[in-house]
Design an enzyme around this catalytic site. Structure first.
Site, PDB file in Angstrom:
ATOM      1  N   HIS A 181      89.422  21.001   4.108  1.00 36.18           N
ATOM      2  CA  HIS A 181      90.112  22.283   4.271  1.00 36.18           C
ATOM      3  C   HIS A 181      89.147  23.466   4.135  1.00 36.18           C
ATOM      4  O   HIS A 181      89.427  24.561   4.631  1.00 36.18           O
ATOM      5  CB  HIS A 181      91.223  22.384   3.217  1.00 36.18           C
ATOM      6  N   ASP A 412      99.976  19.124  23.701  1.00 33.05           N
ATOM      7  CA  ASP A 412     100.162  18.242  24.861  1.00 33.05           C
ATOM      8  C   ASP A 412      98.816  18.006  25.550  1.00 33.05           C
ATOM      9  O   ASP A 412      98.249  18.910  26.143  1.00 33.05           O
ATOM     10  CB  ASP A 412     101.157  18.888  25.821  1.00 33.05           C
TER      11      ASP A 412
END
Length: 473
Positions: A181, A412
């Site tokens: 992170h 996508d």
């Protein structure tokens, strides 16, 4: 390059690693050596070695050979092109001894591990079903980050990201990304994954290029970077390694969806209470606020306690606010790095489990958000200490991670939306929020609890939503 590796067996879910590649930016596309300093927003994530694991499930009803011929080359090539702009993910985290400061360093030829595996036993449909699952069932699909490398002078070199693609022959495949992170927060990561997906899908790229100039963009009015650096330097070096916690054997993970009508009913409930309490126009009543309030109440009510609870004790709720959305700070949405401030609020147990618990929670969370909007840096000096404080509270605290604003289900790559996307965690106090695949306006909530508590949590949730729907009619 490609290397053969061994099978990975976890709770009867067998994964055969087929090949391991190293992927980096195209040669010459990034300066030979480029260094990026950490801001004070980044340093707490380095100190506590927080990693994030996000998995995407995609439908692909073709054999493994077809995947290798038609999909894999494009996945790797588009990732390489993406890393040209998001090169910190294939760089090294450099953590030298005092007085030198930790930073990100990209050197020509730096790469990240890209693993291709095949599931030999697991049915993909079982993994994406809308039922609680053993928290370990997805572990074989998570790539392991390379171990840090220590130089002679004590400097640690840490690889920040690893990617694993696991094929389920004739069903689909997963893409799982494991990263530190300290390199990037959720907004930066999702900008990266959408950039990669759009290139892979040969679509015009709607994602703007990331901004890496941290010193120019991030202001540090309280001089926190030097204070946080002292904390880092004076801590044992083991703090830089990932902390692995034991997972209870009965822990299960469940992702459920709050539909848009659920959220609207919650808002009506809170707004009606605001009216009766004279708080109209003063409370921040948002989807985030009412969702968190519901989760907090359900979590506390579902706890299995061995002793009578203390009704007068304080219970805490932790959450993160993305500074890019705070108008006063003027930080671009394309800023790459960490840009989160922590917030927490507390309520007495008897209020939270009482008749107006959701309203009480909404008031506490909403007021904290209002406070941050007007004074973003008010408590920013607690960024470093909030992790240890949360860790010491055991079951007295709940935290929320993620955001529906990341639009995870818009990732996508050219074969449609994910069947499922989740953040993988096994802390019963940590919940995750996301958008959802089918239900427009809904929110996906991820939770990991013991099996008994999960059953109780789901039952309480179902009854609360039904009661609120009746009141809203």
């Amino acid at each position: 390059m490609a290397n053969k590796m061994n099978n990975h067996d976890d709770h009867d879910h067998k994964v055969k690693v087929i090949e391991q590649f190293q992927v980096g930016p195209p040669p010459g596309s990034v300066p030979i050596s480029i260094s990026i300093p950490f801001s004070f927003f980044d340093l707490p994530w380095l100190f506590y070695s927080v990693t994030t694991k996000r998995i995407f499930f995609y439908e692909f009803p073709h054999p493994t050979t077809h995947f290798f011929q038609k999909v894999l080359p494009n996945l790797k090539h588009s990732l390489s092109l993406t890393l040209q702009h998001f090169f910190p993910f294939s760089s090294k985290i450099v953590f030298p001894p005092k007085p030198h400061t930790p930073h990100i360093l990209y050197s020509e030829g730096d790469t990240l591990p890209f693993i291709v595996a095949e599931s030999t036993t697991t049915n993909l449909n079982n993994l994406v079903s809308d039922t609680p699952r053993d928290v370990t069932c997805l572990h074989p699909f998570v790539p392991i980050l390379p171990s840090p490398h220590a130089l002679e002078d004590g400097t640690l070199l840490i690889s920040p990201m690893a990617i694993q693609v696991t094929i389920f022959p004739n069903y689909g495949f997963t893409i799982c990304i494991n990263f530190y992170h300290v390199i990037a927060d959720g907004r930066s990561f999702h900008n990266f994954i959408k950039f990669w997906a759009s290139i892979c899908g040969s679509r015009e790229n709607p994602i703007a290029l990331p901004l890496h100039d941290r010193d120019m963009i991030i202001q540090d009015p309280k001089g926190l970077k030097s204070i946080f650096l002292e904390t880092l330097w004076n801590s044992p070096r083991k703090s830089t390694l990932t902390i692995v916690r034991d997972v209870p054997s009965d822990m299960v993970r469940h992702s459920f969806v709050l539909r848009n009508d659920h959220v609207e009913n919650l808002k009506k409930l809170v707004s009606a209470n605001c009216q009766s309490h004279g708080l109209v126009g003063t409370l921040h009543v948002s989807t985030f606020v009412v969702t968190c309030s519901l989760i907090w109440v359900c979590k506390v009510k579902s706890e299995v306690m061995n002793t009578l609870p203390n009704d007068d004790e304080d219970l805490y709720f932790y959450f993160w606010v993305d500074c890019r959305y705070l108008a006063k700070l003027k930080i671009p949405l394309t800023y790459f790095g960490n840009c989160l401030i922590n917030a927490n609020t507390a309520i007495k147990r008897n209020k939270l489990v009482g008749q107006n618990g959701i309203f009480e929670a909404a008031v506490a969370i909403g007021n904290k958000i209002r406070e941050l909007q007007s004074e973003p840096y008010k408590n920013v000096d607690t960024l470093m200490s909030c992790f240890s404080k949360f860790g010491s509270m055991e079951q007295h605290a709940v935290a929320i991670a993620g955001s529906p604003k990341f639009d995870a289900y818009e990732t996508d790559f050219g074969w449609g939306k994910p069947m499922l996307s989740e953040v993988l965690q096994a802390d019963s106090r940590l919940f995750s929020l996301s958008d959802c695949r089918e239900k427009e306006g809904g929110i996906q909530v991820g939770v990991a609890l013991g099996r008994t508590q999960m059953h109780k949590f789901n039952s309480i949730l179902e009854h609360l939503l039904a009661d609120i729907a009746i009141k809203g009619e």
